[in-house]
Design a protein around this motif. Sequence first.
Motif, PDB file in Angstrom:
ATOM      1  N   UNK A  36       0.851  -1.156  -0.142  1.00 28.74           N
ATOM      2  CA  UNK A  36      -0.148   0.000  -0.079  1.00 28.74           C
ATOM      3  C   UNK A  36       0.744   1.185   0.005  1.00 28.74           C
ATOM      4  N   UNK A  37       0.492   2.276  -0.892  1.00 28.05           N
ATOM      5  CA  UNK A  37       1.367   3.523  -0.822  1.00 28.05           C
ATOM      6  C   UNK A  37       0.506   4.916  -0.980  1.00 28.05           C
ATOM      7  N   UNK A  38       1.215   5.782  -0.875  1.00 28.52           N
ATOM      8  CA  UNK A  38       0.536   7.229  -1.486  1.00 28.52           C
ATOM      9  C   UNK A  38       1.743   7.958  -2.275  1.00 28.52           C
ATOM     10  N   UNK A  39       1.146   8.952  -3.169  1.00 26.46           N
ATOM     11  CA  UNK A  39       1.928   9.461  -4.090  1.00 26.46           C
ATOM     12  C   UNK A  39       1.805  11.156  -3.801  1.00 26.46           C
ATOM     13  N   UNK A  40       0.776  11.383  -2.928  1.00 28.82           N
ATOM     14  CA  UNK A  40       0.241  12.696  -2.513  1.00 28.82           C
ATOM     15  C   UNK A  40      -0.510  12.653  -1.223  1.00 28.82           C
ATOM     16  N   UNK A  41      -0.410  13.781  -0.298  1.00 30.16           N
ATOM     17  CA  UNK A  41      -1.051  13.721   0.833  1.00 30.16           C
ATOM     18  C   UNK A  41      -2.452  13.969   0.762  1.00 30.16           C
ATOM     19  N   UNK A  42      -3.354  13.738   1.418  1.00 32.32           N
ATOM     20  CA  UNK A  42      -4.828  13.911   1.723  1.00 32.32           C
ATOM     21  C   UNK A  42      -5.283  12.701   2.389  1.00 32.32           C
ATOM     22  N   UNK A  43      -6.823  12.716   2.434  1.00 34.85           N
ATOM     23  CA  UNK A  43      -7.544  11.869   3.327  1.00 34.85           C
ATOM     24  C   UNK A  43      -6.996  10.194   2.490  1.00 34.85           C
TER      25      UNK A  43
ATOM     26  N   UNK B 176       2.008   3.559  12.146  1.00 33.50           N
ATOM     27  CA  UNK B 176       2.498   4.149  13.420  1.00 33.50           C
ATOM     28  C   UNK B 176       1.436   5.622  13.201  1.00 33.50           C
ATOM     29  N   UNK B 177       1.213   6.123  14.399  1.00 31.96           N
ATOM     30  CA  UNK B 177       0.481   7.551  14.271  1.00 31.96           C
ATOM     31  C   UNK B 177       1.282   8.619  13.574  1.00 31.96           C
ATOM     32  N   UNK B 178       2.602   8.665  13.499  1.00 33.75           N
ATOM     33  CA  UNK B 178       3.226   9.404  12.640  1.00 33.75           C
ATOM     34  C   UNK B 178       2.967   9.284  10.974  1.00 33.75           C
ATOM     35  N   UNK B 179       2.910   7.900  10.751  1.00 36.20           N
ATOM     36  CA  UNK B 179       2.758   7.446   9.301  1.00 36.20           C
ATOM     37  C   UNK B 179       1.152   8.447   8.862  1.00 36.20           C
ATOM     38  N   UNK B 180       0.037   8.163   9.751  1.00 37.56           N
ATOM     39  CA  UNK B 180      -1.101   8.833   9.069  1.00 37.56           C
ATOM     40  C   UNK B 180      -1.208  10.057   9.380  1.00 37.56           C
ATOM     41  N   UNK B 181      -0.321  10.812  10.281  1.00 38.50           N
ATOM     42  CA  UNK B 181      -0.462  12.207  10.615  1.00 38.50           C
ATOM     43  C   UNK B 181       0.469  12.920   9.202  1.00 38.50           C
ATOM     44  N   UNK B 182       1.353  12.298   8.710  1.00 32.72           N
ATOM     45  CA  UNK B 182       2.240  12.630   7.571  1.00 32.72           C
ATOM     46  C   UNK B 182       1.493  12.574   6.245  1.00 32.72           C
ATOM     47  N   UNK B 183       0.888  11.422   6.315  1.00 33.35           N
ATOM     48  CA  UNK B 183      -0.036  11.181   5.065  1.00 33.35           C
ATOM     49  C   UNK B 183      -1.225  12.266   4.978  1.00 33.35           C
TER      50      UNK B 183
ATOM     51  N   UNK C 197       9.128  11.854  -0.439  1.00 35.69           N
ATOM     52  CA  UNK C 197       9.543  10.910  -1.819  1.00 35.69           C
ATOM     53  C   UNK C 197       8.596  10.869  -2.793  1.00 35.69           C
ATOM     54  N   UNK C 198       8.710  10.425  -4.046  1.00 30.87           N
ATOM     55  CA  UNK C 198       7.716  10.413  -4.924  1.00 30.87           C
ATOM     56  C   UNK C 198       6.631   9.349  -4.631  1.00 30.87           C
ATOM     57  N   UNK C 199       7.258   8.117  -4.090  1.00 31.43           N
ATOM     58  CA  UNK C 199       5.873   7.058  -3.403  1.00 31.43           C
ATOM     59  C   UNK C 199       6.492   6.811  -2.021  1.00 31.43           C
ATOM     60  N   UNK C 200       5.312   6.850  -1.354  1.00 28.09           N
ATOM     61  CA  UNK C 200       5.765   6.335   0.233  1.00 28.09           C
ATOM     62  C   UNK C 200       4.958   5.280   0.465  1.00 28.09           C
ATOM     63  N   UNK C 201       5.498   4.323   0.840  1.00 27.10           N
ATOM     64  CA  UNK C 201       4.622   2.909   1.724  1.00 27.10           C
ATOM     65  C   UNK C 201       4.851   3.371   3.288  1.00 27.10           C
ATOM     66  N   UNK C 202       3.862   3.706   3.883  1.00 28.18           N
ATOM     67  CA  UNK C 202       3.722   3.949   5.190  1.00 28.18           C
ATOM     68  C   UNK C 202       4.020   2.723   5.997  1.00 28.18           C
ATOM     69  N   UNK C 203       4.875   2.969   6.921  1.00 29.74           N
ATOM     70  CA  UNK C 203       5.604   1.701   7.496  1.00 29.74           C
ATOM     71  C   UNK C 203       6.475   1.936   8.670  1.00 29.74           C
ATOM     72  N   UNK C 204       6.031   2.425   9.855  1.00 27.17           N
ATOM     73  CA  UNK C 204       7.035   3.004  10.917  1.00 27.17           C
ATOM     74  C   UNK C 204       7.567   1.780  11.799  1.00 27.17           C
TER      75      UNK C 204
END
Length: 82
Positions: free
Chosen positions: A5-12, A42-49, A58-65
């Motif tokens: 799972x990943x995201x390339x831009x921030x948002x919901x 981790x909470x820091x993952x979803x707060x950053x996203x 980075x261009x693509x982020x796989x959230x995973x702390x």
Amino acid sequence: MMRAGWYERTGPADEVIQTGEMAVPKPGPGEILVRVHASGINPSDYKRRANTKVAPEFPRIVPHSDGAGIVAALGAGVTGLR
């Protein structure tokens, strides 16, 4: 290939998180590749996203702390791992 799972831009989450197959990365110099068996967001993952005021690092982020697994490969210069 690996499933991720990943995201390339921030948002919901329901608007920006994608899932699918991607190539297994190769470790670069000084890096290790871990075959993940358990992963947590981790909470820091979803707060950053969710923070749309700051662009992703980075261009693509796989959230995973938080995670656990085994070392699968070593990059150049990595020594002393058991």
